[in-house]
Design an enzyme around this catalytic site. Structure first.
Site, mmCIF file in Angstrom:
data_model
loop_
_atom_site.group_PDB
_atom_site.id
_atom_site.type_symbol
_atom_site.label_atom_id
_atom_site.label_comp_id
_atom_site.label_asym_id
_atom_site.label_seq_id
_atom_site.Cartn_x
_atom_site.Cartn_y
_atom_site.Cartn_z
ATOM 1 N N ASP A 230 0.154 -1.372 -0.086
ATOM 2 C CA ASP A 230 0.029 0.101 0.202
ATOM 3 C C ASP A 230 0.667 1.525 0.199
ATOM 4 O OD1 ASP A 230 -1.795 2.066 0.883
ATOM 5 O OD2 ASP A 230 -3.308 0.577 1.270
ATOM 6 N N PHE B 210 -6.839 -4.226 -4.791
ATOM 7 C CA PHE B 210 -8.368 -3.301 -3.977
ATOM 8 C C PHE B 210 -7.397 -2.209 -4.128
ATOM 9 C CE2 PHE B 210 -8.541 -6.423 -1.160
ATOM 10 C CZ PHE B 210 -9.753 -6.747 -0.583
ATOM 11 N N SER C 128 -16.932 -2.988 -8.856
ATOM 12 C CA SER C 128 -17.361 -2.118 -8.714
ATOM 13 C C SER C 128 -19.760 -2.180 -8.789
ATOM 14 C CB SER C 128 -17.941 -1.056 -8.380
ATOM 15 O OG SER C 128 -18.526 0.155 -7.902
ATOM 16 N N THR D 209 -21.500 0.165 -9.384
ATOM 17 C CA THR D 209 -21.450 1.013 -10.784
ATOM 18 C C THR D 209 -21.480 0.934 -12.071
ATOM 19 O OG1 THR D 209 -20.599 3.395 -11.130
ATOM 20 C CG2 THR D 209 -18.749 1.566 -10.618
ATOM 21 N N TYR E 220 -14.203 7.458 -12.562
ATOM 22 C CA TYR E 220 -13.768 6.148 -11.793
ATOM 23 C C TYR E 220 -14.739 5.359 -12.089
ATOM 24 C CZ TYR E 220 -15.107 3.366 -7.437
ATOM 25 O OH TYR E 220 -14.853 1.772 -7.680
ATOM 26 N N LYS F 161 -12.966 1.267 -13.853
ATOM 27 C CA LYS F 161 -13.807 0.212 -12.886
ATOM 28 C C LYS F 161 -14.337 -1.048 -14.815
ATOM 29 C CE LYS F 161 -13.003 -0.275 -9.107
ATOM 30 N NZ LYS F 161 -11.516 -0.131 -8.653
ATOM 31 N N ASN G 33 -20.048 8.911 1.481
ATOM 32 C CA ASN G 33 -20.427 8.434 1.225
ATOM 33 C C ASN G 33 -21.737 8.330 2.326
ATOM 34 O OD1 ASN G 33 -17.924 6.288 0.593
ATOM 35 N ND2 ASN G 33 -19.532 6.682 -0.648
ATOM 36 N N LEU G 34 -22.839 7.358 2.503
ATOM 37 C CA LEU G 34 -23.917 7.805 3.533
ATOM 38 C C LEU G 34 -23.135 8.101 5.021
ATOM 39 C CD1 LEU G 34 -26.639 8.601 3.810
ATOM 40 C CD2 LEU G 34 -27.344 6.438 3.550
ATOM 41 N N GLY H 4 -26.401 12.366 -10.745
ATOM 42 C CA GLY H 4 -25.761 11.315 -11.321
ATOM 43 C C GLY H 4 -26.319 10.274 -10.230
ATOM 44 N N ASP H 5 -26.558 10.579 -9.005
ATOM 45 C CA ASP H 5 -27.435 9.460 -8.465
ATOM 46 C C ASP H 5 -28.476 8.604 -8.741
ATOM 47 O OD1 ASP H 5 -26.816 9.519 -5.631
ATOM 48 O OD2 ASP H 5 -27.465 10.660 -4.394
HETATM 49 P P1 NAD Z 1 -9.226 2.177 0.650
HETATM 50 O O1 NAD Z 1 -8.952 3.798 -0.099
HETATM 51 O O2 NAD Z 1 -9.680 2.566 1.760
HETATM 52 O O3 NAD Z 1 -8.657 1.370 -0.274
HETATM 53 C C1 NAD Z 1 -7.353 1.988 -1.081
HETATM 54 C C2 NAD Z 1 -6.396 1.751 -0.922
HETATM 55 O O4 NAD Z 1 -5.227 1.612 -1.791
HETATM 56 C C3 NAD Z 1 -5.666 3.149 0.235
HETATM 57 O O5 NAD Z 1 -4.824 1.828 1.034
HETATM 58 C C4 NAD Z 1 -4.699 3.380 -0.900
HETATM 59 O O6 NAD Z 1 -3.765 3.898 0.105
HETATM 60 C C5 NAD Z 1 -4.029 2.659 -1.498
HETATM 61 N N1 NAD Z 1 -4.036 2.533 -2.621
HETATM 62 C C6 NAD Z 1 -4.184 3.768 -3.826
HETATM 63 N N2 NAD Z 1 -4.144 3.245 -4.754
HETATM 64 C C7 NAD Z 1 -2.164 2.994 -4.853
HETATM 65 C C8 NAD Z 1 -1.606 2.728 -5.940
HETATM 66 N N3 NAD Z 1 -1.431 3.319 -6.768
HETATM 67 N N4 NAD Z 1 -0.538 1.826 -5.164
HETATM 68 C C9 NAD Z 1 -0.334 1.085 -3.688
HETATM 69 N N5 NAD Z 1 -1.810 1.603 -3.411
HETATM 70 C C10 NAD Z 1 -2.526 1.837 -3.668
HETATM 71 O O7 NAD Z 1 -10.661 2.522 -0.698
HETATM 72 P P2 NAD Z 1 -11.868 0.805 -0.692
HETATM 73 O O8 NAD Z 1 -12.763 1.658 0.398
HETATM 74 O O9 NAD Z 1 -11.194 -0.076 0.908
HETATM 75 O O10 NAD Z 1 -11.486 0.266 -1.683
HETATM 76 C C11 NAD Z 1 -10.910 -0.906 -1.806
HETATM 77 C C12 NAD Z 1 -11.432 -1.950 -3.709
HETATM 78 O O11 NAD Z 1 -13.056 -1.054 -3.942
HETATM 79 C C13 NAD Z 1 -11.423 -0.324 -4.865
HETATM 80 O O12 NAD Z 1 -10.117 -0.586 -5.670
HETATM 81 C C14 NAD Z 1 -12.418 0.305 -4.280
HETATM 82 O O13 NAD Z 1 -12.691 1.212 -5.707
HETATM 83 C C15 NAD Z 1 -13.119 -0.918 -4.462
HETATM 84 N N6 NAD Z 1 -14.685 0.101 -4.331
HETATM 85 C C16 NAD Z 1 -14.848 0.050 -3.584
HETATM 86 C C17 NAD Z 1 -16.279 0.534 -2.986
HETATM 87 C C18 NAD Z 1 -16.340 1.460 -1.528
HETATM 88 O O14 NAD Z 1 -17.661 1.796 -1.796
HETATM 89 N N7 NAD Z 1 -15.643 1.128 -0.632
HETATM 90 C C19 NAD Z 1 -17.364 0.122 -3.976
HETATM 91 C C20 NAD Z 1 -17.189 -0.371 -4.699
HETATM 92 C C21 NAD Z 1 -15.559 -1.008 -5.164
HETATM 93 C C1 WQD Z 2 -25.658 5.152 -0.814
HETATM 94 C C2 WQD Z 2 -26.919 7.175 -0.781
HETATM 95 C C3 WQD Z 2 -27.345 9.013 -1.576
HETATM 96 C C4 WQD Z 2 -24.115 11.050 0.878
HETATM 97 C C5 WQD Z 2 -20.864 5.973 -4.397
HETATM 98 C C6 WQD Z 2 -20.304 5.327 -5.700
HETATM 99 C C7 WQD Z 2 -20.161 3.850 -5.906
HETATM 100 C C8 WQD Z 2 -20.034 2.892 -4.857
HETATM 101 C C9 WQD Z 2 -20.062 2.923 -3.465
HETATM 102 C C10 WQD Z 2 -17.107 2.177 -5.025
HETATM 103 C C11 WQD Z 2 -27.322 7.287 -1.527
HETATM 104 C C12 WQD Z 2 -27.674 8.584 -0.719
HETATM 105 C C13 WQD Z 2 -25.674 10.208 0.432
HETATM 106 C C14 WQD Z 2 -25.466 11.762 2.044
HETATM 107 C C15 WQD Z 2 -27.084 11.267 1.041
HETATM 108 N N1 WQD Z 2 -18.146 3.038 -4.859
HETATM 109 N N2 WQD Z 2 -26.847 9.823 0.171
HETATM 110 N N3 WQD Z 2 -26.423 11.769 1.859
HETATM 111 O O1 WQD Z 2 -23.899 6.809 -5.032
HETATM 112 O O2 WQD Z 2 -24.490 4.549 -3.412
HETATM 113 O O3 WQD Z 2 -22.128 4.408 -4.761
HETATM 114 O O4 WQD Z 2 -19.997 5.006 -3.702
HETATM 115 O O5 WQD Z 2 -17.034 2.092 -6.222
HETATM 116 O O6 WQD Z 2 -19.809 3.998 -7.524
HETATM 117 O O7 WQD Z 2 -20.618 6.120 -6.824
HETATM 118 O O8 WQD Z 2 -23.174 5.474 -2.061
HETATM 119 O O9 WQD Z 2 -22.569 6.298 -0.525
HETATM 120 O O10 WQD Z 2 -22.591 7.693 -1.501
HETATM 121 O O11 WQD Z 2 -24.819 6.865 -1.534
HETATM 122 O O12 WQD Z 2 -28.541 11.507 1.408
HETATM 123 O O13 WQD Z 2 -24.645 12.755 3.033
HETATM 124 O O14 WQD Z 2 -27.247 7.523 0.212
HETATM 125 O O15 WQD Z 2 -27.909 9.757 -2.472
HETATM 126 O O16 WQD Z 2 -28.727 7.047 -2.532
HETATM 127 P P1 WQD Z 2 -23.586 5.467 -3.821
HETATM 128 P P2 WQD Z 2 -23.280 6.126 -1.623
#
Ligand code: NAD
Ligand code: WQD
Length: 339
Positions: free
Chosen positions: A32, A81, A125, A127, A150, A154, A200-201, A297-298
């Site tokens: 990381d 990740f 994701s 997404t 973003y 993916k 995030n929410l 965009g939601d």
């Molecule tokens: P996070 O930011 O907590 O974790 C990602 C980690 O990767 C961080 O510790 C960061 O320091 C590290 N990192 C980033 N770029 C790097 C690089 N070039 N080299 C080495 N380390 C690097 O995020 P998370 O929520 O744990 O998400 C992990 C994965 O899951 C991501 O790929 C994210 O896109 C995906 N994802 C997350 C969510 C979500 O809502 N959290 C949803 C869908 C997908």
């Molecule tokens: C959840 C719900 C908001 C904040 C995002 C990324 C998606 C994925 C997950 C990585 C929505 C509502 C939020 C607030 C609110 N990440 N909300 N007030 O939009 O599902 O997705 O995270 O891949 O790519 O777009 O997650 O947690 O932002 O929102 O009402 O202050 O909460 O409108 O309905 P979302 P979120």
């Protein structure tokens, strides 16, 4: 003991997966660059597992430094990740997102091929589905044009992985499409560490409940849902972490599998207002919130069909929404004490 390389292993989902890999008898090796995490996560991991994990502060785009990890350890598989994940920031900084998310994956795959490592689990994701035409979404549901750079990273990463697996039988992969990860480890030793104002929410809710944020705005109550607020599939991060272990086992047991995709969610949708109400119940606090405008965009509603991951991977969620929100709240209280 098999060594599993965990890129982004100091992050939110990565750190919880390190614990589950350890519990399943693997030796996780964390890479990381700490761009969105803190080294103190390693202390939390040690408090949970009593183990000092091998940690490299390395950027996955720095190919030759990254290669040294493969030279130092015989790696059986990789869980990738490492990526940037803020949707809004990706609109402002598309090149950084493509470079980091797509670039790091390409560097990793090249290294895996050069160093003879066959198995990859990739963080994708929901997404990629955009606003689905039918609910729940299955893995066969069409991908929609990405709403953000973003989201596009993916989609592109999934395609790069699939194309590579077609071209090279010794490269095999699973992409996991996560829905909305929430919660924290029940020990409150690790959890989500949003830098700055959370997008995030759930982190916004817990920070509002502790007084770090004044008020939560619910983005819209005039959608076509049961109470007018948006619907998502909120999955406990420990259940999500376990899906990675199951995927790794599946990839190991099925040497003929070149590439597959799985939805990782609960299979249930909840509205924003249901999350707020459940949070108030489990935390015993009253949340200061107002109804605001829709967020641009939601997606109106999305939740997963998890038939495939349940049947094929033999995985299913074990934790409830109440568990998730209780663990998020306990984690937030730990953070509050540190400040
Ligand atoms: P996070 O930011 O907590 O974790 C990602 C980690 O990767 C961080 O510790 C960061 O320091 C590290 N990192 C980033 N770029 C790097 C690089 N070039 N080299 C080495 N380390 C690097 O995020 P998370 O929520 O744990 O998400 C992990 C994965 O899951 C991501 O790929 C994210 O896109 C995906 N994802 C997350 C969510 C979500 O809502 N959290 C949803 C869908 C997908
Ligand atoms: C959840 C719900 C908001 C904040 C995002 C990324 C998606 C994925 C997950 C990585 C929505 C509502 C939020 C607030 C609110 N990440 N909300 N007030 O939009 O599902 O997705 O995270 O891949 O790519 O777009 O997650 O947690 O932002 O929102 O009402 O202050 O909460 O409108 O309905 P979302 P979120």
């Amino acid at each position: 003991m098999q060594n599993i390389l965990v890129t982004g292993g100091a992050g939110y989902i990565g750190s919880h997966t390190v614990v589950e890999l350890h519990n399943a008898g693997y030796n996780p090796i964390i890479v990381d660059n700490l761009s969105n995490s803190r080294k103190s996560v390693l202390t939390g991991l040690k408090n949970i597992t009593s183990k000092d994990f091998t940690f490299y502060k390395v950027d996955c785009n720095d190919k030759e430094t990254f290669r040294q990890v493969f030279k130092d350890h015989q790696i059986s598989g990789v869980i990738h990740f490492a990526a940037y994940k803020a949707v809004g920031e990706s609109v402002a900084k598309p090149l950084e997102y493509y470079e980091n998310n797509v670039g790091s994956l390409m560097t990793l795959i090249r290294l895996m091929k050069e160093e003879g490592v066959e198995k990859l689990i990739f963080s994708s994701s929901c997404t990629v589905y955009g606003q689905p035409d039918q609910l729940p979404v299955t893995e066969q549901s069409p991908k929609k044009t990405a709403e953000s750079p973003y989201g596009n990273t993916k989609q592109v990463c999934e395609e790069i992985i699939e194309d590579t697996s077609v071209s090279d039988k010794s490269f095999r992969a699973i992409a996991l499409r996560y829905f909305n990860p929430v919660g924290a480890h029940p020990s409150s030793e690790i959890g989500e560490l949003p830098l700055g104002v959370p997008n995030n929410l759930v982190p916004f809710i817990t920070q509002t409940a502790t007084g770090w944020r004044e008020q939560l705005t619910v983005f819209g109550d005039n959608y076509d849902t049961k109470d007018g607020s948006c619907v998502r599939d909120y999955i406990h991060v420990v259940d999500l972490a376990k899906a990675h272990v199951k995927s790794l086992e599946y990839l190991t047991q099925h040497s003929d599998l070149s590439f597959d995709i799985f939805n990782i969610g609960t299979g249930h949708g909840n509205t924003v207002l249901e999350i707020v109400n459940t949070f108030e119940e489990v935390s015993g606090t009253k949340l200061n919130y107002k109804i605001g405008d829709r967020r641009s965009g939601d997606i109106e509603k999305i939740y997963a069909d998890v038939t495939k991951s349940t049947k094929v991977l033999g995985w299913k969620t074990e934790k409830s929404l109440r568990d998730s929100l209780q663990d998020s709240w306990n984690w937030q209280l730990t953070l509050k004490k540190e400040v």
